[in-house]
Write an enzyme that holds these catalytic residues in place. Structure first.
Site, mmCIF file in Angstrom:
data_model
loop_
_atom_site.group_PDB
_atom_site.id
_atom_site.type_symbol
_atom_site.label_atom_id
_atom_site.label_comp_id
_atom_site.label_asym_id
_atom_site.label_seq_id
_atom_site.Cartn_x
_atom_site.Cartn_y
_atom_site.Cartn_z
ATOM 1 N N GLU A 176 2.864 87.271 23.301
ATOM 2 C CA GLU A 176 2.704 86.056 24.094
ATOM 3 C C GLU A 176 3.435 84.837 23.537
ATOM 4 O O GLU A 176 3.972 84.032 24.299
ATOM 5 C CB GLU A 176 1.201 85.716 24.212
ATOM 6 C CG GLU A 176 0.383 86.693 25.030
ATOM 7 C CD GLU A 176 0.569 86.495 26.527
ATOM 8 O OE1 GLU A 176 1.349 85.616 26.921
ATOM 9 O OE2 GLU A 176 -0.068 87.228 27.304
ATOM 10 N N SER A 210 -60.439 97.506 15.477
ATOM 11 C CA SER A 210 -60.883 97.552 14.080
ATOM 12 C C SER A 210 -59.778 97.211 13.087
ATOM 13 O O SER A 210 -59.961 97.397 11.878
ATOM 14 C CB SER A 210 -61.425 98.954 13.756
ATOM 15 O OG SER A 210 -62.559 99.247 14.544
#
Length: 808
Positions: free
Chosen positions: A98, A361
């Site tokens: 690019e 519990s």
């Protein structure tokens, strides 16, 4: 007519002209300055802030960087916010394709502009845009604007300004994060994950080159729409990279041989509930780098799926799992619920790990540890287990049986409710409440008195997250390392790490923690035939189950030296189901998970934090001179001071068949025998479990008269009702008031008890002292008398039909 002096007039005109010229020049300079300021200000403000405002998608990564789950962005785009680190292969490929002079130009490349003008002029149209990476970033931020020379000029101006605001690395990261890669895939992170199922840092040269050329024409990747042209572009770039000396000849051949990717597969959804929870906690989507082990997470998903089908046959639709690394206090696996699979009405979208549910519990081990820490019990101290009522609250054991008295560690291992409630009554609800808060439980929103004694049996709510963390910290404390709150994000993530330990470290010491885990190693539960069985295996696991009232929540949490596993099963709606207990629904999942985890050695005993104390072998209290003794471990910094109340001398005659005392026998005619004796109520149930328990012999007939009414030696105990109880007696369908069964116990199994209600004789009982009575509302007094004249009086109240039984 007056003549004008022309030379003088001419001189004056020139002066006026010069003055006007200077005046115009001055204003022109001011105007130019203002114009330059305006242009400079416009240039400085030409970049929008923020440059990109599109919503990100959410991505959850495991500890190795693999994808655990993902959610698409609000605009239906796959766009992930990367960490800003660009892999070198991709950087070099993009720059080569690019913008080869990216590192040198100020945002606009004059050479590229000249080349583009020439090419466009020669072709009578736009064939080259001369776009640098900086200009492409601007174009990406101005998406949807048609390309034109005017737009190109705007891009150039803003690209120059972009270079002043950001560094080259930051500009490249902006490009990589917002470039289009075909379909709804935006940004390098999303493209790498979608096309190649790996992070950008692991891309090959071929893959990096493909992603470098793809934004130039994203549609080429779709099947049948130019894939040959796309591969040709990739290959040309690979050759250019090889020509630039970045690839060897071998690397080039291998890169050229790699095929293009097929259609992107769906992203994994191994931990969707964790991702949704993180999005909520962090205020929005992002990339979350978790501590979760991806392979373990998938294995647990398979385990959960198998057990999910088993549970669904029971009418149980939801299951949650959590695995913690005890050493690092990190989350290794997180299953918030079963997969939704189109059954949202069953609550599978809910992250149960973070939802507060009744604890059952599960809090009992922490009460046990705190009482050990504060010197209120030792592991083998006997705790009463007999019918107990506090006001209107009457706890029961899961098997509706009583044992009279049971060692504290056995009461914990067998999860007995009555001893737990009695221990909480002794320790104090407020103290226990404060201890739970210090241990990291944040869901206790009410005042301690609102919970009362039910706090130990599921009256409070907790999350699987906090409860599993508390059990994990119990293991950490047993290893004498500081307690920590768990984390699910890696240390290099953007947010939360370990919170400050605060009081987590000091509340329970290593000695108490280790003794608690040691008791939990012996956890035993009844199987379907109601016999005791004990879960054993090749690895020691300290574990505990819990079941909430109404069979709505089933829990199992266990720890070894390295891992803590938490399991919850139930219905998110709160609907109870028969068989929905911790042992049936959650424990099998727990042990399947542990079977998948690597084995770990058990926590070594922290010798420096324990001390040995001498106790009576039968009751676990500090020994006197009358009992057989044994050595018992206790936390070094605890101070248990209670001497045995159960061993005393019994004075027998020489036949050893009767007790005597100084008023009926000479000392020389007595035999003094140490005897283990429980209170009458405890002894009544204890002898049923212990065939070798024997009450002292009865007193000889000539000794009874002097004993009647003696304080502190009453052999009678009323098991029900307890003192000052208020009874509500319901009526049956015919409107007839039910009868209430009163129960008493006598130290001498052969004794006869005579019953009186409000001084009216009711009858006598022997052996089993139970009497069913029809009692009218009001205050009453029950009197029991035995043959030796011992008497027990108990007051109670029966509520009328108009009174509220909830007031009990």
């Amino acid at each position: 007519m007056k003549l004008i002096n022309l030379p003088i007039a001419k001189a004056s005109g020139w002066k006026w002209y010069a003055h006007l010229k200077r005046y115009r020049t001055r204003w022109a300079l001011v105007g130019m300055g203002l114009l330059m300021l305006w242009v400079g200000n416009a240039f400085w403000r030409c970049l929008p802030a923020p440059l990109f405002s599109e919503p990100p998608a959410a991505l959850l990564l495991d500890r190795a960087g693999g994808v655990l789950a993902a959610r698409i962005a609000a605009d239906e785009q796959w766009r992930f916010n990367g960490n800003g680190v660009i892999p070198e292969k991709y950087r070099r490929a993009v720059i080569q394709f690019e913008d080869r002079r990216f590192a040198y130009h100020p945002g606009v490349d004059p050479l590229a502009v000249a080349r583009a003008l020439r090419q466009n002029f020669n072709h009578s149209g736009i064939v080259s845009g001369a776009s640098t990476l900086s200009m492409q970033v601007i174009r990406l931020s101005r998406r949807g604007v048609p390309r034109s020379y005017r737009e190109k000029l705007i891009e150039m101006v803003q690209a120059l300004r972009l270079e002043l605001r950001y560094s080259k690395d930051e500009i490249f990261a902006l490009y990589a994060g917002h470039a289009p890669f075909g379909g709804n895939i935006v940004g390098l992170e999303a493209a790498s994950r979608r096309y190649f199922s790996r992070p950008p840092s692991q891309l090959s040269w071929s893959e990096a080159s493909l992603l470098a050329v793809l934004p130039n024409n994203p549609a080429l990747l779709h099947p049948g729409r130019g894939r040959i042209a796309l591969q040709a572009k990739r290959d040309r770039l690979l050759h250019r990279l090889q020509s630039a000396g970045l690839l060897s000849a071998l690397d080039l051949r291998l890169a050229l041989a790699e095929p293009l990717p097929a259609r992107p597969p769906p992203l994994p959804m191994h931990a969707p509930h964790l991702l949704d929870t993180l999005i909520q906690q962090k205020g929005g989507p992002g990339v979350f780098e978790s501590t979760v082990d991806g392979d373990l997470q998938q294995a647990l998903n398979a385990i959960a799926g198998r057990h999910g089908r088993r549970l669904q046959a029971m009418g149980v639709n939801n299951l949650a799992l959590l695995v913690l690394d005890n050493q690092r206090s990190e989350v290794l696996a997180y299953l918030g619920n079963l997969p939704e699979q189109g059954v949202a009405e069953q609550g599978r979208a809910v992250d149960i790990v973070q939802r507060a549910r009744s604890t059952g519990s599960l809090l009992k081990p922490f009460l046990y540890a705190l009482m050990l820490q504060h010197g209120e019990i030792l592991p083998t101290t006997l705790v009463p287990d007999l019918p107990t009522r506090y006001g209107g609250y009457m706890p029961e054991n899961y098997d509706h049986a009583y044992r009279g008295a049971v060692p504290a560690r056995q009461a914990l291992a067998r999860s007995l409710n009555v001893p737990a409630v009695r221990m909480l009554q002794q320790y104090g609800v407020g103290r226990f409440y404060d201890g739970l808060r210090d241990l990291g439980l944040t869901t206790l929103a009410r005042a301690p008195d609102d919970y009362g004694l039910t706090l130990i049996l599921g009256g409070a709510e907790g999350t699987l997250w906090e409860l599993t963390a508390a059990y994990g910290n119990l293991t950490r404390r047993a290893r004498a390392v500081p307690a920590l709150r768990p984390t699910m994000l890696r240390a290099n993530a953007l947010t939360v790490q370990h919170a400050a330990p605060g009081t987590l470290t000091g509340i329970i010491g290593p000695g108490a923690a280790w003794l608690t885990l040691d008791a939990l190693l012996e956890v035993a539960r009844p199987d379907t035939e109601q016999f005791w069985r004990q879960f054993t295996g090749q690895r020691p696991i300290a574990w505990k189950t819990g079941t909430s009232y109404g069979l709505r929540d089933a829990w199992a949490i266990g720890s070894d030296a390295r891992y803590t596993v938490g399991v919850w099963a139930g219905n998110a709606s709160g609907e109870g189901r028969a068989g929905l207990t911790g042992i049936n629904a959650a424990a099998p999942v727990l042990f399947d998970v542990f079977n998948r985890l690597p084995a770990a050695d058990w926590v070594s005993r922290p010798e420096a934090d324990l001390k040995s104390v001498t106790v009576c072998a039968q009751d676990g209290y500090l020994a006197n001179d009358l009992c057989a003794t044994e050595q018992q471990w206790a936390p070094r910094d605890s101070f248990f001071k209670r001497q045995t109340p159960h061993f005393h001398l019994v004075h027998l005659d020489y036949s050893a068949r009767y007790q005597v005392h100084s008023q009926c026998a000479a000392t020389a005619d007595m035999r003094h025998v140490p005897w283990f004796e429980l209170p009458a109520g405890q002894a009544f149930f204890y002898r049923r479990q212990h065939g070798n328990y024997h009450a002292p012999p009865p007193y000889r007939a000539d000794c009874l008269g002097a004993l009647a009414g003696r304080a502190g030696d009453n052999p009678i105990d009323l098991l029900y009702p307890t003192a000052y109880t208020r009874l509500y007696i319901p009526r049956d369908l015919a409107g007839v008031r039910s009868r209430t069964v009163f129960r008493a116990a006598h130290r001498d199994a052969r004794a006869i008890l005579y019953w009186h209600l409000d001084d009216v004789y009711l009858g006598a009982t022997d052996t089993f002292h139970e009497l069913a009575l029809d009692i009218t509302p009001g205050a009453h007094r029950l009197t029991l008398v035995d043959g030796a004249g011992n008497r027990l009086v108990r007051s109670f109240q029966v509520l009328g039909i108009t009174q509220d039984p909830e007031a009990l």
